[in-house]
Design a protein around this motif. Sequence first.
Motif, short mmCIF file in Angstrom:
data_model
loop_
_atom_site.label_atom_id
_atom_site.label_comp_id
_atom_site.label_asym_id
_atom_site.label_seq_id
_atom_site.Cartn_x
_atom_site.Cartn_y
_atom_site.Cartn_z
N SER A 1 0.82 -1.22 0.00
CA SER A 1 0.00 0.00 0.00
C SER A 1 0.84 1.26 0.00
N LEU A 2 1.96 1.23 0.73
CA LEU A 2 2.79 2.43 0.82
C LEU A 2 3.34 2.85 -0.53
N PRO A 3 4.06 1.97 -1.27
CA PRO A 3 4.53 2.39 -2.60
C PRO A 3 3.39 2.62 -3.57
N ALA A 4 2.28 1.88 -3.42
CA ALA A 4 1.14 2.09 -4.31
C ALA A 4 0.57 3.49 -4.13
N GLY A 5 0.54 3.98 -2.89
CA GLY A 5 0.04 5.33 -2.64
C GLY A 5 0.93 6.38 -3.29
N TRP A 6 2.23 6.19 -3.20
CA TRP A 6 3.14 7.15 -3.82
C TRP A 6 3.03 7.12 -5.35
N ILE A 7 2.89 5.93 -5.89
CA ILE A 7 2.77 5.81 -7.35
C ILE A 7 1.46 6.41 -7.83
N LEU A 8 0.39 6.23 -7.06
CA LEU A 8 -0.88 6.85 -7.40
C LEU A 8 -0.76 8.38 -7.36
N ARG A 9 -0.05 8.89 -6.37
CA ARG A 9 0.15 10.33 -6.25
C ARG A 9 0.90 10.86 -7.48
N GLU A 10 1.98 10.19 -7.87
CA GLU A 10 2.76 10.65 -9.01
C GLU A 10 1.96 10.53 -10.30
N SER A 11 1.19 9.46 -10.44
CA SER A 11 0.35 9.30 -11.64
C SER A 11 -0.68 10.40 -11.73
N THR A 12 -1.25 10.75 -10.59
CA THR A 12 -2.23 11.85 -10.58
C THR A 12 -1.58 13.15 -11.04
N THR A 13 -0.38 13.41 -10.54
CA THR A 13 0.33 14.63 -10.95
C THR A 13 0.60 14.62 -12.45
N ASN A 14 1.04 13.48 -12.98
CA ASN A 14 1.32 13.38 -14.41
C ASN A 14 0.06 13.59 -15.25
N ILE A 15 -1.06 13.04 -14.78
CA ILE A 15 -2.32 13.20 -15.53
C ILE A 15 -2.72 14.67 -15.56
N LEU A 16 -2.63 15.32 -14.41
CA LEU A 16 -3.02 16.74 -14.35
C LEU A 16 -2.10 17.61 -15.20
N ARG A 17 -0.85 17.26 -15.27
CA ARG A 17 0.11 18.08 -16.00
C ARG A 17 0.11 17.82 -17.51
N HIS A 18 0.06 16.55 -17.87
CA HIS A 18 0.39 16.21 -19.25
C HIS A 18 -0.69 15.49 -20.06
N ALA A 19 -1.64 14.84 -19.38
CA ALA A 19 -2.50 13.89 -20.11
C ALA A 19 -3.61 14.53 -20.93
N ALA A 20 -4.10 15.68 -20.49
CA ALA A 20 -5.28 16.28 -21.13
C ALA A 20 -6.42 15.27 -21.20
N ALA A 21 -6.61 14.56 -20.08
CA ALA A 21 -7.60 13.50 -20.03
C ALA A 21 -8.94 14.03 -19.54
N ARG A 22 -9.98 13.19 -19.73
CA ARG A 22 -11.32 13.51 -19.25
C ARG A 22 -11.78 12.51 -18.20
N ARG A 23 -11.27 11.28 -18.31
CA ARG A 23 -11.70 10.23 -17.38
C ARG A 23 -10.46 9.49 -16.84
N VAL A 24 -10.58 9.07 -15.59
CA VAL A 24 -9.51 8.32 -14.94
C VAL A 24 -10.13 7.16 -14.18
N ARG A 25 -9.50 6.02 -14.30
CA ARG A 25 -9.98 4.84 -13.55
C ARG A 25 -8.85 4.31 -12.68
N ILE A 26 -9.14 4.13 -11.40
CA ILE A 26 -8.17 3.57 -10.45
C ILE A 26 -8.66 2.18 -10.06
N THR A 27 -7.84 1.19 -10.31
CA THR A 27 -8.24 -0.21 -10.07
C THR A 27 -7.29 -0.86 -9.08
N MET A 28 -7.87 -1.58 -8.12
CA MET A 28 -7.07 -2.31 -7.13
C MET A 28 -7.54 -3.75 -7.03
N ALA A 29 -6.60 -4.65 -6.92
CA ALA A 29 -6.87 -6.07 -6.75
C ALA A 29 -5.70 -6.65 -5.97
#
Length: 370
Positions: free
Chosen positions: A291-319
């Motif tokens: 969970s600890l590294p997953a949280g950091w990776i989710l944080r960085e992915s969120t930053t990248n999406i906001l900065r570069h992706a120009a996306a409209r939808r985001v899906r976060i999946t956990m298993a």
Amino acid sequence: MTTEGAPTARATTEVQSHTGPWERWGWLMAVVWMVFLVYPVLSLLRSDAATGWVALGWVALVSFAVVYVIGFVIGMRSEWGKPKPLVRNLFWVQIVCALATVPAIDSQALSFLPYLMSYASYGLRGAWHWVTTVGSIATATIVILVTGRFEYHFQILVIVLLIAVVNTVNAWLIGRSVDADRVRVELATSDERASIARDVHDLLGHTLTAVKLKAELAERLVDQDPERAKAELAQIVHLTGEAIAGVRSTVTGIRGAALSEQIQASTLALESAGLQVRVEGDPASLSPAQSLPAGWILRESTTNILRHAAARRVRITMAPGVVAIEDDGRGSRGPAGNGLRGMAERAAAAGGVLAVEDADDGGTRVSVTW
């Protein structure tokens, strides 16, 4: 008489940590090797010298044993190559004690040489080792030549030569080991600095991106909708407070937040930027270590999406053993930046594998699998 094992035992104690069993029981090694002082003991018992000289010999012998054990313990707890002044002073006391036995036991005082050599090699080190080693060999040789008792002292000469070789090799090996440990410490320090830099980058990059977006939004709303502008400003205050707390936690070694809390923070940041967020799965399906590294990776992915992706939808999946962040933006382009490299390092350090690939709807899918 034989003391070949004494230097090896001393070398072993030098490289042990001074905590734990060695700190409590390491002195036993010095005491065990005192058994070889039986030779000067027998010489004192058979001595024909005057009673005063014999009494002085006994006092000197007992003092030598006590001082040797004390110096052994203190030297064992000293940093390699940096003996404490007391260790050096006790070395001179041992020499005086050995010389004080000469009137009573004559050339049998050579039996003290192996102890002095080992003490200098492992307790004092460096130039002390070489001076004492050469001096002991020279002393034994000169005594044999002067007395003409080669057969009588041949055994002690062989032992002195063997001790010289063993001590030299052991001291060199221990020195190499200490140098290697020092390099490992420096590398670990460097890795920790890189880890802290990565943590700060992950934390502040995400927060400042969200703050920038909210500040721009508040600027546009300040005249049109003052109440909503105030709400955005309040969120900016909240985010900056979290960032400050996060930096403090990073500096003190308390890293990151729980995955569930990071999901909430990422969802809030993405939705504030106008993106639709869908969360699938249960954060509890990942172990605490994941969970600890997953949280950091989710944080960085969120930053990248906001900065570069120009996306409209985001899906976060956990298993179990898997976390994935997928967007419908422009997709991954260009070389990997510090963020992606940091995520890959974090995943690898946690035993996972990071994958960055094109998503089914044309965006980017970042996943970590354990």
